[in-house]
Design a protein around this motif. Structure first.
Motif, PDB file in Angstrom:
ATOM      1  N   SER A 129       5.648  -9.759  37.047  1.00 54.06           N
ATOM      2  CA  SER A 129       5.612  -8.768  38.124  1.00 54.06           C
ATOM      3  C   SER A 129       7.027  -8.408  38.568  1.00 54.06           C
ATOM      4  CB  SER A 129       4.820  -9.308  39.317  1.00 54.06           C
ATOM      5  OG  SER A 129       3.453  -9.466  39.012  1.00 54.06           O
ATOM      6  N   LEU A 130       7.880  -9.424  38.687  1.00 50.86           N
ATOM      7  CA  LEU A 130       9.267  -9.171  39.099  1.00 50.86           C
ATOM      8  C   LEU A 130      10.010  -8.325  38.073  1.00 50.86           C
ATOM      9  CD1 LEU A 130      10.418 -12.564  40.651  1.00 50.86           C
ATOM     10  CD2 LEU A 130      10.292 -10.350  41.801  1.00 50.86           C
ATOM     11  N   GLU A 131       9.752  -8.563  36.796  1.00 52.73           N
ATOM     12  CA  GLU A 131      10.406  -7.758  35.755  1.00 52.73           C
ATOM     13  C   GLU A 131      10.024  -6.291  35.888  1.00 52.73           C
ATOM     14  OE1 GLU A 131      10.683 -11.274  32.342  1.00 52.73           O
ATOM     15  OE2 GLU A 131       9.076  -9.777  32.277  1.00 52.73           O
ATOM     16  N   ILE A 132       8.747  -6.031  36.157  1.00 51.71           N
ATOM     17  CA  ILE A 132       8.310  -4.640  36.351  1.00 51.71           C
ATOM     18  C   ILE A 132       8.954  -4.061  37.606  1.00 51.71           C
ATOM     19  CG2 ILE A 132       6.313  -3.181  36.870  1.00 51.71           C
ATOM     20  CD1 ILE A 132       4.667  -5.084  35.066  1.00 51.71           C
ATOM     21  N   ALA A 133       9.040  -4.857  38.670  1.00 54.89           N
ATOM     22  CA  ALA A 133       9.663  -4.392  39.917  1.00 54.89           C
ATOM     23  C   ALA A 133      11.131  -4.043  39.700  1.00 54.89           C
ATOM     24  CB  ALA A 133       9.522  -5.451  40.994  1.00 54.89           C
ATOM     25  N   GLU A 134      11.815  -4.844  38.900  1.00 55.44           N
ATOM     26  CA  GLU A 134      13.228  -4.569  38.623  1.00 55.44           C
ATOM     27  C   GLU A 134      13.380  -3.284  37.817  1.00 55.44           C
ATOM     28  OE1 GLU A 134      14.347  -8.189  36.754  1.00 55.44           O
ATOM     29  OE2 GLU A 134      14.545  -9.282  38.653  1.00 55.44           O
ATOM     30  N   MET A 135      12.483  -3.060  36.861  1.00 60.18           N
ATOM     31  CA  MET A 135      12.508  -1.805  36.103  1.00 60.18           C
ATOM     32  C   MET A 135      12.275  -0.616  37.034  1.00 60.18           C
ATOM     33  SD  MET A 135      10.241  -3.017  32.820  1.00 60.18           S
ATOM     34  CE  MET A 135      10.099  -1.361  32.159  1.00 60.18           C
ATOM     35  N   ALA A 136      11.298  -0.756  37.925  1.00 60.75           N
ATOM     36  CA  ALA A 136      10.997   0.328  38.854  1.00 60.75           C
ATOM     37  C   ALA A 136      12.184   0.608  39.768  1.00 60.75           C
ATOM     38  CB  ALA A 136       9.763  -0.022  39.676  1.00 60.75           C
ATOM     39  N   ALA A 137      12.793  -0.440  40.304  1.00 61.89           N
ATOM     40  CA  ALA A 137      13.928  -0.269  41.210  1.00 61.89           C
ATOM     41  C   ALA A 137      15.086   0.430  40.511  1.00 61.89           C
ATOM     42  CB  ALA A 137      14.360  -1.619  41.763  1.00 61.89           C
ATOM     43  N   THR A 138      15.335   0.072  39.259  1.00 59.01           N
ATOM     44  CA  THR A 138      16.404   0.718  38.493  1.00 59.01           C
ATOM     45  C   THR A 138      16.141   2.207  38.337  1.00 59.01           C
ATOM     46  OG1 THR A 138      16.852  -1.328  37.282  1.00 59.01           O
ATOM     47  CG2 THR A 138      17.614   0.714  36.274  1.00 59.01           C
ATOM     48  N   ALA A 139      14.853   2.570  38.231  1.00 59.85           N
ATOM     49  CA  ALA A 139      14.467   3.979  38.082  1.00 59.85           C
ATOM     50  C   ALA A 139      14.322   4.688  39.419  1.00 59.85           C
ATOM     51  CB  ALA A 139      13.157   4.069  37.305  1.00 59.85           C
ATOM     52  N   GLY A 140      14.579   3.992  40.513  1.00 56.05           N
ATOM     53  CA  GLY A 140      14.473   4.601  41.835  1.00 56.05           C
ATOM     54  C   GLY A 140      13.073   4.635  42.400  1.00 56.05           C
ATOM     55  N   LEU A 141      12.177   3.813  41.844  1.00 59.47           N
ATOM     56  CA  LEU A 141      10.799   3.750  42.331  1.00 59.47           C
ATOM     57  C   LEU A 141      10.585   2.489  43.161  1.00 59.47           C
ATOM     58  CD1 LEU A 141       8.804   4.733  39.108  1.00 59.47           C
ATOM     59  CD2 LEU A 141       9.628   6.226  40.934  1.00 59.47           C
ATOM     60  N   GLN A 142       9.610   2.546  44.046  1.00 53.46           N
ATOM     61  CA  GLN A 142       9.238   1.384  44.836  1.00 53.46           C
ATOM     62  C   GLN A 142       7.950   0.770  44.303  1.00 53.46           C
ATOM     63  OE1 GLN A 142       9.138   2.941  48.899  1.00 53.46           O
ATOM     64  NE2 GLN A 142      11.145   2.022  49.258  1.00 53.46           N
ATOM     65  N   CYS A 143       7.697  -0.469  44.703  1.00 55.82           N
ATOM     66  CA  CYS A 143       6.479  -1.168  44.309  1.00 55.82           C
ATOM     67  C   CYS A 143       5.701  -1.607  45.533  1.00 55.82           C
ATOM     68  CB  CYS A 143       6.810  -2.400  43.465  1.00 55.82           C
ATOM     69  SG  CYS A 143       7.381  -2.020  41.794  1.00 55.82           S
ATOM     70  N   THR A 144       4.393  -1.654  45.384  1.00 56.27           N
ATOM     71  CA  THR A 144       3.537  -2.277  46.381  1.00 56.27           C
ATOM     72  C   THR A 144       2.894  -3.514  45.756  1.00 56.27           C
ATOM     73  OG1 THR A 144       1.537  -1.059  45.773  1.00 56.27           O
ATOM     74  CG2 THR A 144       2.995  -0.033  47.389  1.00 56.27           C
ATOM     75  N   ILE A 145       2.426  -4.411  46.594  1.00 58.09           N
ATOM     76  CA  ILE A 145       1.724  -5.603  46.125  1.00 58.09           C
ATOM     77  C   ILE A 145       0.232  -5.314  46.171  1.00 58.09           C
ATOM     78  CG2 ILE A 145       1.398  -8.082  46.380  1.00 58.09           C
ATOM     79  CD1 ILE A 145       4.279  -7.261  45.804  1.00 58.09           C
ATOM     80  N   GLY A 146      -0.406  -5.299  44.999  1.00 55.76           N
ATOM     81  CA  GLY A 146      -1.838  -5.043  44.910  1.00 55.76           C
ATOM     82  C   GLY A 146      -2.638  -6.323  45.041  1.00 55.76           C
ATOM     83  N   SER A 147      -3.928  -6.273  44.657  1.00 58.24           N
ATOM     84  CA  SER A 147      -4.774  -7.425  44.941  1.00 58.24           C
ATOM     85  C   SER A 147      -6.022  -7.446  44.074  1.00 58.24           C
ATOM     86  CB  SER A 147      -5.200  -7.395  46.412  1.00 58.24           C
ATOM     87  OG  SER A 147      -6.123  -8.422  46.689  1.00 58.24           O
ATOM     88  N   ASN A 148      -6.461  -8.650  43.758  1.00 59.80           N
ATOM     89  CA  ASN A 148      -7.801  -8.895  43.221  1.00 59.80           C
ATOM     90  C   ASN A 148      -8.643  -9.650  44.247  1.00 59.80           C
ATOM     91  OD1 ASN A 148      -7.585  -7.752  40.602  1.00 59.80           O
ATOM     92  ND2 ASN A 148      -6.338  -9.489  39.941  1.00 59.80           N
ATOM     93  N   LEU A 149      -8.307  -9.496  45.516  1.00 59.25           N
ATOM     94  CA  LEU A 149      -8.963 -10.217  46.618  1.00 59.25           C
ATOM     95  C   LEU A 149      -8.827 -11.733  46.432  1.00 59.25           C
ATOM     96  CD1 LEU A 149     -12.137  -8.063  47.280  1.00 59.25           C
ATOM     97  CD2 LEU A 149      -9.879  -7.936  48.355  1.00 59.25           C
ATOM     98  N   GLU A 150      -7.600 -12.161  46.153  1.00 56.68           N
ATOM     99  CA  GLU A 150      -7.316 -13.576  45.982  1.00 56.68           C
ATOM    100  C   GLU A 150      -7.601 -14.367  47.256  1.00 56.68           C
ATOM    101  OE1 GLU A 150      -4.723 -11.296  43.121  1.00 56.68           O
ATOM    102  OE2 GLU A 150      -5.373 -11.068  45.199  1.00 56.68           O
ATOM    103  N   MET A 151      -7.891 -15.642  47.072  1.00 53.05           N
ATOM    104  CA  MET A 151      -8.024 -16.539  48.220  1.00 53.05           C
ATOM    105  C   MET A 151      -6.626 -16.970  48.668  1.00 53.05           C
ATOM    106  SD  MET A 151     -11.489 -18.653  47.233  1.00 53.05           S
ATOM    107  CE  MET A 151     -11.814 -19.127  48.934  1.00 53.05           C
ATOM    108  N   ASP A 152      -6.545 -17.971  49.523  1.00 51.31           N
ATOM    109  CA  ASP A 152      -5.293 -18.285  50.200  1.00 51.31           C
ATOM    110  C   ASP A 152      -4.163 -18.675  49.255  1.00 51.31           C
ATOM    111  OD1 ASP A 152      -6.127 -18.440  53.307  1.00 51.31           O
ATOM    112  OD2 ASP A 152      -7.746 -19.208  52.068  1.00 51.31           O
ATOM    113  N   LEU A 153      -4.445 -19.492  48.249  1.00 45.49           N
ATOM    114  CA  LEU A 153      -3.390 -19.918  47.343  1.00 45.49           C
ATOM    115  C   LEU A 153      -2.842 -18.728  46.555  1.00 45.49           C
ATOM    116  CD1 LEU A 153      -1.755 -22.264  46.244  1.00 45.49           C
ATOM    117  CD2 LEU A 153      -3.557 -22.655  44.544  1.00 45.49           C
ATOM    118  N   GLY A 154      -3.738 -17.892  46.037  1.00 47.98           N
ATOM    119  CA  GLY A 154      -3.296 -16.697  45.331  1.00 47.98           C
ATOM    120  C   GLY A 154      -2.558 -15.737  46.246  1.00 47.98           C
ATOM    121  N   ALA A 155      -3.020 -15.614  47.485  1.00 48.43           N
ATOM    122  CA  ALA A 155      -2.350 -14.738  48.444  1.00 48.43           C
ATOM    123  C   ALA A 155      -0.951 -15.246  48.755  1.00 48.43           C
ATOM    124  CB  ALA A 155      -3.173 -14.625  49.724  1.00 48.43           C
ATOM    125  N   SER A 156      -0.780 -16.565  48.798  1.00 47.47           N
ATOM    126  CA  SER A 156       0.548 -17.120  49.019  1.00 47.47           C
ATOM    127  C   SER A 156       1.482 -16.760  47.875  1.00 47.47           C
ATOM    128  CB  SER A 156       0.469 -18.641  49.178  1.00 47.47           C
ATOM    129  OG  SER A 156       1.767 -19.185  49.377  1.00 47.47           O
TER     130      SER A 156
END
Length: 225
Positions: A129-156
Motif C-alpha cells: 500500500s505504501l509503495e502505491i501511495a509513494e507512486m501516487a504522491a510522486t504523480a501529484g495524487l492523493q490517497c485515501t484509506i479504504g476498507s473491507n470492514l475490518e475488525m479492530d486489529l485490521g483497523a489498527s
C-alpha cells in the motif's frame, strides 16, 4: 445510517450507488437532507455504472455537493474515467481498479483519477500500500484509506498505514470504520473514535491485545449499538 453517523459524531458519509441512476440520486438526496449541507458526502459506485450512466449522474451529484465519486466505472476502464474527469470538478477516486503497483502506474499514466484508495487487505499488506501511495504522491495524487470492514486489529493496521502515507487526502475522507459495525470485539480495548476520527492505538506493534476467548462474546456483524 446517516442519522447513526451523526449520532457517532462522524463528519462524513459515503453513499453506495451504481444500480439505477434515478434511485441512486434519490438516495443521495435523502442522505443530504438528513445530514445537512456542511456534512461531507461521497458516493461509491463499486464499478456499477456505465460511462453514460455516470455522465447522467454527475450534474445531480454536483448539485448535491458530493465531494468524491469512487470507482464509477468497471475495473480497468481508465479511458472512461479520464473522460468523466473532464466532465466534472468532483474528484474521481479509483478503488477496485488499483490492486497492484502496475494497476497504479496504468491509472497514473492514463490520468484516470484524482485519488487512489489504498488499504492492506486489498493491496497485499502495508508495504505494498505504501509503495502505491509513494507512486501516487510522486504523480501529484492523493490517497485515501479504504476498507473491507475490518475488525479492530485490521483497523489498527489501517491507522498505522494512514499516518505513514505520503499525500494522504484531507478533503476526502477515509473508511476506517469497520469496528463500528461489530457488536463484539476480539481485542481487550476496541479502536477508539474521537472528534469524528479513529484514534491510532498506542503501544507495541499495532497497539492491540487480543481479549481472552471467554471475553470475546458471540461473533456478530451488524449496526453497532
Amino acid at each position: 445510517m446517516a442519522k447513526h453517523a451523526l449520532s457517532l459524531g462522524l463528519r462524513a458519509v459515503k453513499v453506495k450507488v451504481g444500480m439505477d441512476v434515478g434511485q441512486d440520486i434519490a438516495r443521495v438526496e435523502a442522505v443530504r437532507k438528513v445530514v445537512g449541507e456542511e456534512f461531507r458526502v461521497a458516493v461509491d459506485a463499486n464499478g456499477g455504472w456505465s460511462e453514460n450512466e455516470a455522465a447522467r449522474a454527475i450534474p445531480y451529484l454536483e448539485r448535491l455537493n458530493v465531494n468524491a465519486i469512487e470507482q464509477p466505472l468497471r475495473r480497468g476502464d481508465f479511458q472512461g474515467c479520464l473522460r468523466l474527469r473532464r466532465r466534472t470538478s468532483i474528484p474521481i477516486m479509483l478503488d477496485e481498479s488499483v490492486f497492484t503497483r502496475q494497476d497504479a502506474m496504468e491509472a497514473i499514466r492514463a490520468n484516470a483519477c484524482d485519488l487512489i484508495s489504498i488499504y492492506p487487505g486489498k493491496n497485499g499488506g502495508i508495504l505494498r500500500s505504501l509503495e502505491i501511495a509513494e507512486m501516487a504522491a510522486t504523480a501529484g495524487l492523493q490517497c485515501t484509506i479504504g476498507s473491507n470492514l475490518e475488525m479492530d486489529l485490521g483497523a489498527s493496521a489501517m491507522l498505522h498505514l494512514a499516518i505513514a502515507t505520503p499525500g494522504l487526502a484531507n478533503a476526502v475522507d477515509h473508511d476506517i470504520i469497520g469496528p463500528l459495525y461489530y457488536e463484539h470485539h476480539f481485542t481487550k480495548v476496541p479502536i477508539r473514535f474521537a472528534n469524528g476520527c479513529a484514534v491510532v492505538p498506542d503501544g507495541d506493534g499495532f497497539g492491540m491485545e487480543l481479549a481472552p476467548p471467554h471475553h470475546r462474546g458471540e461473533f456478530k456483524i451488524g449496526q453497532h449499538k
